[in-house]
Design a protein around this motif. Structure first.
Motif, short mmCIF file in Angstrom:
data_model
loop_
_atom_site.label_atom_id
_atom_site.label_comp_id
_atom_site.label_asym_id
_atom_site.label_seq_id
_atom_site.Cartn_x
_atom_site.Cartn_y
_atom_site.Cartn_z
N LEU A 183 0.79 -1.22 -0.07
CA LEU A 183 -0.16 0.02 0.04
C LEU A 183 0.90 1.24 0.01
N GLN A 193 2.43 1.62 -3.50
CA GLN A 193 1.11 1.89 -4.15
C GLN A 193 0.94 3.54 -4.11
N ASP A 194 0.96 4.02 -3.28
CA ASP A 194 0.63 5.20 -2.74
C ASP A 194 1.89 6.28 -3.13
N GLN A 210 2.14 6.45 -7.03
CA GLN A 210 0.66 6.83 -7.63
C GLN A 210 0.32 5.57 -8.78
N THR A 251 -6.04 2.52 -2.91
CA THR A 251 -6.60 3.73 -3.39
C THR A 251 -6.62 3.73 -5.05
N CYS A 252 -6.40 2.44 -5.39
CA CYS A 252 -6.45 2.31 -6.99
C CYS A 252 -7.16 0.87 -7.30
#
Length: 154
Positions: A96, A99-100, A103, A134-135
């Motif tokens: 996570l 990923q953040d 982006q 968040t994706c």
């Protein structure tokens, strides 16, 4: 049309993650795709210190990079830009966080398919990634050969 340009693929050396990497690379449809291969290794116990801790850390990171290099070779026929990322920590947190940071447009992750009881007792990295991402997250499980036959690197 949604462009998938940055794909994060966590890998652990299992057949499940190998198939997820192949399938994920095959899905990317942008002009300049970027694949991030991530391997997360167990942190060194805090009770171990000094030179011994550094040796253990270097050894763990070297093993992690060896796994990542194997996957990079697997995806070479795809002709994509592949970046290798090795992190220490809890796998779901590391996935996570990366990923953040990067982006990413998509996470492709393989599921080994723990039983319901094992999932309750041990938890599931996939479940925690699904809850925190968040994706979009694509979970692959027991992929049949027909889904992999045209995939890069097979």
């Amino acid at each position: 049309m949604i462009k998938v340009e940055r794909v994060l693929i966590p890998v652990d050396g299992s057949d499940s993650s190998r198939n997820a990497a192949k399938y994920g690379a095959h899905l990317v449809n942008s002009k300049y795709p970027k694949i991030y291969l991530l391997n997360v290794w167990e942190p060194i116990n805090m009770t171990i210190g000094g030179e011994m801790a550094e040796k253990l850390r270097a050894n763990a990171e070297a093993k992690s990079m060896a796994v990542l290099e194997e996957y990079k070779k697997l995806l070479e026929p795809c002709g994509m830009d592949v970046e290798l990322i090795s992190r220490s920590g809890r796998p779901d947190y590391a996935i996570l966080n990366v990923q953040d940071e990067l982006q990413c447009d998509l996470i492709v992750i393989g599921s080994r398919g723990l039983s319901v009881l094992e999932n309750v007792i041990m938890g599931s990295v996939v479940t925690r990634v699904l809850e925190g991402a968040t994706c979009p997250v694509l979970v692959t499980r027991n992929l049949r050969l027909k889904y992999l036959k045209d995939a890069c690197g097979l």
